[in-house]
Design a protein around this motif. Structure first.
Motif, PDB file in Angstrom:
ATOM      1  N   ASN A 119      -8.905   3.301   3.539  1.00  0.00           N
ATOM      2  CA  ASN A 119      -9.525   2.122   4.139  1.00  0.00           C
ATOM      3  C   ASN A 119      -8.778   0.866   3.719  1.00  0.00           C
ATOM      4  N   LEU A 120      -8.327   0.073   4.702  1.00  0.00           N
ATOM      5  CA  LEU A 120      -7.700  -1.205   4.437  1.00  0.00           C
ATOM      6  C   LEU A 120      -8.717  -2.298   4.664  1.00  0.00           C
ATOM      7  N   SER A 121      -9.051  -3.021   3.607  1.00  0.00           N
ATOM      8  CA  SER A 121     -10.047  -4.077   3.684  1.00  0.00           C
ATOM      9  C   SER A 121      -9.588  -5.245   2.820  1.00  0.00           C
ATOM     10  N   GLY A 122     -10.358  -6.332   2.829  1.00  0.00           N
ATOM     11  CA  GLY A 122     -10.027  -7.459   1.991  1.00  0.00           C
ATOM     12  C   GLY A 122      -8.880  -8.280   2.544  1.00  0.00           C
ATOM     13  N   THR A 123      -8.163  -8.983   1.637  1.00  0.00           N
ATOM     14  CA  THR A 123      -7.094  -9.892   2.040  1.00  0.00           C
ATOM     15  C   THR A 123      -5.794  -9.549   1.333  1.00  0.00           C
ATOM     16  N   GLY A 124      -4.688 -10.075   1.884  1.00  0.00           N
ATOM     17  CA  GLY A 124      -3.376  -9.892   1.271  1.00  0.00           C
ATOM     18  C   GLY A 124      -2.564  -8.834   1.990  1.00  0.00           C
ATOM     19  N   THR A 125      -1.246  -8.971   1.925  1.00  0.00           N
ATOM     20  CA  THR A 125      -0.339  -8.042   2.594  1.00  0.00           C
ATOM     21  C   THR A 125      -0.403  -6.668   1.967  1.00  0.00           C
ATOM     22  N   ARG A 126      -0.559  -5.650   2.792  1.00  0.00           N
ATOM     23  CA  ARG A 126      -0.484  -4.254   2.373  1.00  0.00           C
ATOM     24  C   ARG A 126       0.783  -3.674   2.980  1.00  0.00           C
ATOM     25  N   GLN A 127       1.724  -3.258   2.144  1.00  0.00           N
ATOM     26  CA  GLN A 127       3.039  -2.856   2.615  1.00  0.00           C
ATOM     27  C   GLN A 127       3.290  -1.367   2.391  1.00  0.00           C
ATOM     28  N   LEU A 128       3.724  -0.692   3.471  1.00  0.00           N
ATOM     29  CA  LEU A 128       4.302   0.649   3.353  1.00  0.00           C
ATOM     30  C   LEU A 128       5.802   0.453   3.298  1.00  0.00           C
ATOM     31  N   ASN A 129       6.417   0.833   2.184  1.00  0.00           N
ATOM     32  CA  ASN A 129       7.822   0.534   1.939  1.00  0.00           C
ATOM     33  C   ASN A 129       8.576   1.817   1.615  1.00  0.00           C
ATOM     34  N   ASN A 130       9.453   2.243   2.540  1.00  0.00           N
ATOM     35  CA  ASN A 130      10.302   3.421   2.313  1.00  0.00           C
ATOM     36  C   ASN A 130       9.476   4.627   1.878  1.00  0.00           C
ATOM     37  N   VAL A 131       8.374   4.855   2.581  1.00  0.00           N
ATOM     38  CA  VAL A 131       7.479   5.963   2.279  1.00  0.00           C
ATOM     39  C   VAL A 131       6.988   6.549   3.594  1.00  0.00           C
ATOM     40  N   THR A 132       6.594   7.811   3.568  1.00  0.00           N
ATOM     41  CA  THR A 132       5.927   8.409   4.722  1.00  0.00           C
ATOM     42  C   THR A 132       4.439   8.509   4.423  1.00  0.00           C
ATOM     43  N   LEU A 133       3.634   7.912   5.293  1.00  0.00           N
ATOM     44  CA  LEU A 133       2.186   8.063   5.213  1.00  0.00           C
ATOM     45  C   LEU A 133       1.783   9.046   6.297  1.00  0.00           C
ATOM     46  N   SER A 134       1.307  10.204   5.896  1.00  0.00           N
ATOM     47  CA  SER A 134       0.904  11.245   6.840  1.00  0.00           C
ATOM     48  C   SER A 134      -0.610  11.302   6.887  1.00  0.00           C
ATOM     49  N   THR A 138      -8.738   9.990   8.265  1.00  0.00           N
ATOM     50  CA  THR A 138      -9.086   8.728   8.922  1.00  0.00           C
ATOM     51  C   THR A 138      -8.526   7.556   8.144  1.00  0.00           C
ATOM     52  N   VAL A 139      -7.793   6.680   8.839  1.00  0.00           N
ATOM     53  CA  VAL A 139      -7.361   5.397   8.288  1.00  0.00           C
ATOM     54  C   VAL A 139      -8.118   4.309   9.031  1.00  0.00           C
ATOM     55  N   ARG A 140      -8.897   3.512   8.294  1.00  0.00           N
ATOM     56  CA  ARG A 140      -9.663   2.403   8.879  1.00  0.00           C
ATOM     57  C   ARG A 140      -8.977   1.089   8.516  1.00  0.00           C
ATOM     58  N   TYR A 141      -8.600   0.342   9.543  1.00  0.00           N
ATOM     59  CA  TYR A 141      -7.868  -0.914   9.359  1.00  0.00           C
ATOM     60  C   TYR A 141      -8.818  -2.057   9.656  1.00  0.00           C
ATOM     61  N   ASN A 142      -9.317  -2.694   8.574  1.00  0.00           N
ATOM     62  CA  ASN A 142     -10.351  -3.710   8.728  1.00  0.00           C
ATOM     63  C   ASN A 142     -10.126  -4.854   7.756  1.00  0.00           C
ATOM     64  N   SER A 143      -8.871  -5.269   7.609  1.00  0.00           N
ATOM     65  CA  SER A 143      -8.567  -6.360   6.699  1.00  0.00           C
ATOM     66  C   SER A 143      -8.785  -7.699   7.382  1.00  0.00           C
ATOM     67  N   ALA A 144      -8.574  -8.783   6.623  1.00  0.00           N
ATOM     68  CA  ALA A 144      -8.887 -10.106   7.135  1.00  0.00           C
ATOM     69  C   ALA A 144      -7.823 -10.652   8.077  1.00  0.00           C
ATOM     70  N   GLY A 145      -6.610 -10.093   8.051  1.00  0.00           N
ATOM     71  CA  GLY A 145      -5.530 -10.584   8.904  1.00  0.00           C
ATOM     72  C   GLY A 145      -4.584  -9.459   9.248  1.00  0.00           C
ATOM     73  N   ASN A 146      -3.408  -9.835   9.786  1.00  0.00           N
ATOM     74  CA  ASN A 146      -2.405  -8.835  10.166  1.00  0.00           C
ATOM     75  C   ASN A 146      -1.672  -8.346   8.923  1.00  0.00           C
ATOM     76  N   ASP A 147      -2.390  -7.611   8.097  1.00  0.00           N
ATOM     77  CA  ASP A 147      -1.941  -7.349   6.730  1.00  0.00           C
ATOM     78  C   ASP A 147      -1.163  -6.055   6.547  1.00  0.00           C
ATOM     79  N   LEU A 148      -1.191  -5.138   7.515  1.00  0.00           N
ATOM     80  CA  LEU A 148      -0.461  -3.882   7.366  1.00  0.00           C
ATOM     81  C   LEU A 148       0.964  -4.080   7.853  1.00  0.00           C
ATOM     82  N   VAL A 149       1.917  -3.955   6.919  1.00  0.00           N
ATOM     83  CA  VAL A 149       3.325  -4.166   7.227  1.00  0.00           C
ATOM     84  C   VAL A 149       4.092  -2.889   6.873  1.00  0.00           C
ATOM     85  N   ILE A 150       4.780  -2.331   7.864  1.00  0.00           N
ATOM     86  CA  ILE A 150       5.522  -1.078   7.691  1.00  0.00           C
ATOM     87  C   ILE A 150       7.007  -1.421   7.692  1.00  0.00           C
ATOM     88  N   VAL A 151       7.667  -1.330   6.529  1.00  0.00           N
ATOM     89  CA  VAL A 151       9.031  -1.840   6.387  1.00  0.00           C
ATOM     90  C   VAL A 151       9.949  -0.839   5.678  1.00  0.00           C
TER      91      VAL A 151
END
Length: 204
Positions: A119-134, A138-151
């Motif tokens: 579950n993605l909640s709250g504030t601040g950037t959440r970064q997936l960095n050089n990783v595989t998320l499989s 269930t992944v719930r995306y409910n943060s305060a802004g456009n916080d999920l960054v896949i880089v």
């Protein structure tokens, strides 16, 4: 941690290493904070509020996050070493500015098992960095802004059994060394209006 409704635990000077086997952090009431990182093997089982609140927490190959309640990733780095797979079989609450990092050319993999939740909640950037998320759960995306960054060539694989549920007016995005979102399952927007999804520059 018992007998208090506030926080306590291990500060930034002292790593907390969860060793191989079924070990449990019991916070009682309040929050048990692990601020100094650590290296984890085997089963990381939580009861109550346990927070990864700083440093680098390395979940080694074969490790699992069980959670009778919820493990919180609030700050710092959750690291999966090169070629390793760590599995969430309970609930991981990604609720603060932090990074899930794979490190190395052969990316590590964080797997959300069928029946488990990230579950993605709250504030601040959440970064997936050089990783595989499989995601098989269930992944719930409910943060305060456009916080999920896949880089940095990170990959989000939403498996056939997986659900990526956007619950706010927010977008997933990428940046330098773009990442990839691959959908084999279900992507839905169950709450919020008017629009959400994937920002320009990323692919599904």
């Amino acid at each position: 941690k018992r007998g208090s409704t506030t926080t306590g635990g291990f500060d930034g000077t002292l790593p907390f290493n969860n060793t191989s086997g079924a070990h449990t952090a019991y916070p009682g009431t309040g929050t048990l904070q692990l601020l100094g990182g650590g290296s984890h093997t085997g089963t990381f089982t939580t009861t109550g509020n346990v927070q990864l609140g700083g440093g680098t927490h390395t979940f080694n190959d074969g490790s699992s996050i069980v959670g009778n309640t919820t493990l919180h990733l609030a700050a710092g780095i959750l690291r999966v070493p090169t070629g390793a797979t760590a599995t969430v079989t309970g609930t991981l609450e990604w609720d603060g500015q932090s990074t899930i990092f794979g490190q190395g050319g052969a990316q590590g993999t964080l797997k959300v098992a069928a029946g488990a939740s990230l579950n993605l909640s709250g504030t601040g950037t959440r970064q997936l960095n050089n990783v595989t998320l499989s995601n098989e759960g269930t992944v719930r995306y409910n943060s305060a802004g456009n916080d999920l960054v896949i880089v940095n060539n990170a990959i989000f694989d939403n498996a056939a059994s997986g659900t990526f549920d956007i619950q706010n007016n927010i977008f997933a995005r990428t940046a330098i060394a773009p990442g990839t979102f691959n959908n084999f399952g279900t992507v839905l927007k169950s709450a919020g209006a008017p629009s959400a999804g994937f920002a320009a520059g990323g692919g599904v």
